[in-house]
Design a protein around this motif. Structure first.
Motif, PDB file in Angstrom:
ATOM      1  N   GLY A  80      -6.490   4.872  -5.113  1.00  0.00           N
ATOM      2  CA  GLY A  80      -7.004   4.412  -3.826  1.00  0.00           C
ATOM      3  C   GLY A  80      -6.981   2.911  -3.601  1.00  0.00           C
ATOM      4  N   GLY A  96      -4.568   1.155  -2.664  1.00  0.00           N
ATOM      5  CA  GLY A  96      -3.767   0.819  -1.489  1.00  0.00           C
ATOM      6  C   GLY A  96      -2.276   0.713  -1.805  1.00  0.00           C
ATOM      7  N   LYS A  97      -1.837   1.366  -2.894  1.00  0.00           N
ATOM      8  CA  LYS A  97      -0.427   1.279  -3.299  1.00  0.00           C
ATOM      9  C   LYS A  97       0.510   1.813  -2.223  1.00  0.00           C
ATOM     10  N   THR A  98       0.221   3.047  -1.790  1.00  0.00           N
ATOM     11  CA  THR A  98       1.103   3.695  -0.819  1.00  0.00           C
ATOM     12  C   THR A  98       1.182   2.885   0.475  1.00  0.00           C
ATOM     13  N   THR A  99       0.013   2.493   0.951  1.00  0.00           N
ATOM     14  CA  THR A  99      -0.041   1.709   2.182  1.00  0.00           C
ATOM     15  C   THR A  99       0.737   0.406   2.026  1.00  0.00           C
ATOM     16  N   GLN A 151       1.936  11.534   2.285  1.00  0.00           N
ATOM     17  CA  GLN A 151       1.434  10.262   2.836  1.00  0.00           C
ATOM     18  C   GLN A 151       2.521   9.188   2.751  1.00  0.00           C
ATOM     19  N   LYS A 184      -7.482  -4.771   1.324  1.00  0.00           N
ATOM     20  CA  LYS A 184      -8.823  -4.577   1.882  1.00  0.00           C
ATOM     21  C   LYS A 184      -9.640  -5.863   1.934  1.00  0.00           C
ATOM     22  N   ASP A 242     -10.079  -7.377   4.417  1.00  0.00           N
ATOM     23  CA  ASP A 242     -10.809  -7.291   5.682  1.00  0.00           C
ATOM     24  C   ASP A 242     -12.147  -6.609   5.504  1.00  0.00           C
ATOM     25  N   GLY A 247      -3.686  -7.571   1.906  1.00  0.00           N
ATOM     26  CA  GLY A 247      -3.839  -6.534   2.919  1.00  0.00           C
ATOM     27  C   GLY A 247      -5.084  -6.828   3.734  1.00  0.00           C
ATOM     28  N   GLU A 299      -5.307  -1.486   7.961  1.00  0.00           N
ATOM     29  CA  GLU A 299      -4.581  -0.260   7.622  1.00  0.00           C
ATOM     30  C   GLU A 299      -3.272  -0.096   8.376  1.00  0.00           C
TER      31      GLU A 299
HETATM   32  N1  LIG Z   1      -9.154  -1.816   5.479  1.00  0.00           N
HETATM   33  C1  LIG Z   1      -8.084  -1.699   4.718  1.00  0.00           C
HETATM   34  N2  LIG Z   1      -7.765  -0.483   4.236  1.00  0.00           N
HETATM   35  C2  LIG Z   1      -6.671  -0.375   3.457  1.00  0.00           C
HETATM   36  C3  LIG Z   1      -5.872  -1.505   3.129  1.00  0.00           C
HETATM   37  N3  LIG Z   1      -4.879  -1.051   2.311  1.00  0.00           N
HETATM   38  C4  LIG Z   1      -5.056   0.269   2.164  1.00  0.00           C
HETATM   39  N4  LIG Z   1      -6.139   0.697   2.842  1.00  0.00           N
HETATM   40  C5  LIG Z   1      -6.712   2.036   2.924  1.00  0.00           C
HETATM   41  O1  LIG Z   1      -7.120   2.435   1.630  1.00  0.00           O
HETATM   42  C6  LIG Z   1      -6.990   3.845   1.479  1.00  0.00           C
HETATM   43  C7  LIG Z   1      -6.183   4.138   0.208  1.00  0.00           C
HETATM   44  O2  LIG Z   1      -4.892   3.633   0.408  1.00  0.00           O
HETATM   45  P1  LIG Z   1      -3.622   4.267  -0.311  1.00  0.00           P
HETATM   46  O3  LIG Z   1      -2.453   3.468   0.083  1.00  0.00           O
HETATM   47  O4  LIG Z   1      -3.579   5.729  -0.109  1.00  0.00           O
HETATM   48  O5  LIG Z   1      -4.010   4.003  -1.805  1.00  0.00           O
HETATM   49  P2  LIG Z   1      -3.232   4.484  -3.112  1.00  0.00           P
HETATM   50  O6  LIG Z   1      -3.426   3.427  -4.116  1.00  0.00           O
HETATM   51  O7  LIG Z   1      -1.843   4.851  -2.795  1.00  0.00           O
HETATM   52  O8  LIG Z   1      -4.079   5.770  -3.456  1.00  0.00           O
HETATM   53  P3  LIG Z   1      -3.786   6.875  -4.614  1.00  0.00           P
HETATM   54  O9  LIG Z   1      -2.417   7.402  -4.360  1.00  0.00           O
HETATM   55  O10 LIG Z   1      -4.862   7.868  -4.410  1.00  0.00           O
HETATM   56  O11 LIG Z   1      -3.924   6.185  -5.903  1.00  0.00           O
HETATM   57  C8  LIG Z   1      -6.327   4.334   2.734  1.00  0.00           C
HETATM   58  O12 LIG Z   1      -7.320   4.857   3.573  1.00  0.00           O
HETATM   59  C9  LIG Z   1      -5.714   3.084   3.354  1.00  0.00           C
HETATM   60  O13 LIG Z   1      -5.625   3.152   4.747  1.00  0.00           O
HETATM   61  C10 LIG Z   1      -6.252  -2.788   3.653  1.00  0.00           C
HETATM   62  O14 LIG Z   1      -5.654  -3.838   3.409  1.00  0.00           O
HETATM   63  N5  LIG Z   1      -7.361  -2.824   4.439  1.00  0.00           N
END
Ligand SMILES: Nc1nc2c(ncn2[C@@H]2O[C@H](COP(=O)(O)OP(=O)(O)OP(=O)(O)O)[C@@H](O)[C@H]2O)c(=O)[nH]1
Length: 400
Positions: free
Chosen positions: A205, A207-210, A241, A349, A351, A374, A377
């Protein structure tokens, strides 16, 4: 400009805390004083907006990796928008100086006639008590003990006994923060290797994917052909996703059947990206907590397999950190560095955090490049890291 206002707006949560704390420290034990004409600022004048876009240059990266780099290109396409700002030369600031000698006179007259118009501000003597309060505030903002001590020591140097206003202390702090962050603000370097393999790692979580989606979009806009590999083969939802982000960014996403070996997906993706002549291959990985030994081993395996195909790959290993996790980010960096040879950080995050000080702590402790931050979102919510702007936003300087 766009970057500045976005960061400023969104870092408010963080800055307001530190800002309020700094105001409170000065007010606690401070006294209201008449502002003398153009108050001479303490020597290290940080000039917050002097060189806004100086940071995302890549010279440091080039110096460090002499063999390959053809140094970086900017990550954020709106970076040029920042440029127009410095031009506003209407800085009539020097002008007030000549009027300075005359200033006290009307102030005195006004007071004699009962019209107290002279501006005042609270100032407090910089002493041990104040420094201690400052240290505590910085530690509470997640700057870490060592960094907080170093920063306060630097602020104190040559200034003990001086009376300082809240604005002055913010300026000193911002200058210190910017100095620390200056060395780490570097965009992700681009190399001539085709494909350049970018492995993206981090805890669940973070934010890797994002971040991959946002980066892919920026690289694509910069004319690069990008391929994404969905290395989180454990969760179908994670793959979906990533596919959504691939669509948004307009880049293909390579997937493998659920439950298959992520290392072999990485290998296959390299072969495919090479065959397709892609410039960049971004490999997403499953989120893993740094205390899960088995998953961390699996990550090390992914890296080993990638290196079988190209000994120089992954060319970048980006550790994505969630700024809201605070000091835990330190142990994340330590663990991921051991297994995956992290080459740079993306801090997400920002923000949503009340503790942006963690970035200062990370920069001071590890010196790893911060490629981007970041701030939301949406696809364009990934910005290059600018130390001066960050420092000003963190300390609440530009709002005073
Ligand atoms: N506010 C905010 N939310 C973010 C940011 N980057 C990511 N998110 C949110 O964080 C949550 C997790 O982001 P993902 O990209 O799914 O994280 P991940 O690391 O890929 O998650 P896993 O695959 O579960 O390990 C999502 O709801 C995104 O929208 C950011 O810069 N700001």
């Amino acid at each position: 400009m766009a970057f500045f206002s976005k960061l400023k707006d969104r870092l408010f949560k963080s800055s307001s805390k530190l800002e309020e704390g700094l105001d409170a420290i000065v007010e606690d034990g401070g006294q209201e004083e008449t502002v003398e004409a153009p108050a001479p600022l303490p020597e290290p004048q940080p000039a917050p907006d002097a060189e806004p876009q100086s940071t995302p240059t890549a010279e440091p990266a080039a110096a460090e990796e002499p063999p390959k780099p053809q140094p970086a290109e900017k990550l954020a396409t709106e970076e040029p928008v920042v440029a127009p700002e410095p031009t506003p030369t209407p800085q009539p600031k020097p002008a007030p100086a000549p009027t300075a000698p005359a200033a006290p006179k009307p102030g005195l007259l006004a007071r004699l006639t009962g019209r107290t118009t002279a501006p005042t501000e609270v100032k407090r003597e910089l002493d041990d008590d104040m420094l201690e309060q400052l240290e505590e505030l910085l530690i509470a903002s997640d700057m870490g003990v060592d960094t907080a001590l170093r920063v306060t020591a630097n602020i104190a140097e040559g200034r003990m006994g001086r009376r300082v206003s809240s604005r002055e202390i913010k300026e000193m702090l911002a200058a210190e923060v910017a100095r620390i962050m200056d060395t780490v603000a570097r965009p992700m370097p681009l190399y001539p290797s085709k494909p350049q393999v970018v492995l993206v790692v981090g805890v669940n979580g973070s934010g890797k994917t994002t971040t991959i989606g946002k980066l892919a979009s920026q690289f694509r806009a910069a004319g690069k052909s990008v391929v994404i590999a969905a290395g989180d083969t454990f969760r179908a939802a994670a793959v979906e996703q990533l596919q959504v982000w691939g669509e948004r960014a307009g880049v293909p996403v390579l997937t493998a059947p659920e439950g298959s070996d992520p290392a072999s997906l990485a290998f296959d993706a390299m072969t495919k990206a090479e065959a397709d002549g892609a410039d960049l291959l971004m490999i997403d990985t499953a989120g893993r907590l740094q205390n899960r030994q088995d998953l961390m081993e699996e990550l090390a395996k992914i890296v080993r397999v990638i290196r079988k195909k190209d000994p120089d790959a992954p060319h970048n290993t980006l550790l994505v950190l969630d700024a809201t996790t605070g000091q835990n980010a330190i142990s994340q960096v330590e663990t991921f560095q051991k297994l995956a040879d992290v080459s740079g950080l993306v801090m997400t995050k920002l923000d949503g955090t009340a503790k942006g000080g963690i970035l200062v702590s990370l920069a001071d402790k590890f010196g790893l490049p911060i490629h981007a931050i970041g701030v939301g979102e949406q696809i364009d919510d990934l910005q290059p890291f600018d130390p001066e702007e960050f420092a000003a936003a963190l300390t609440g300087l530009e709002t005073s």
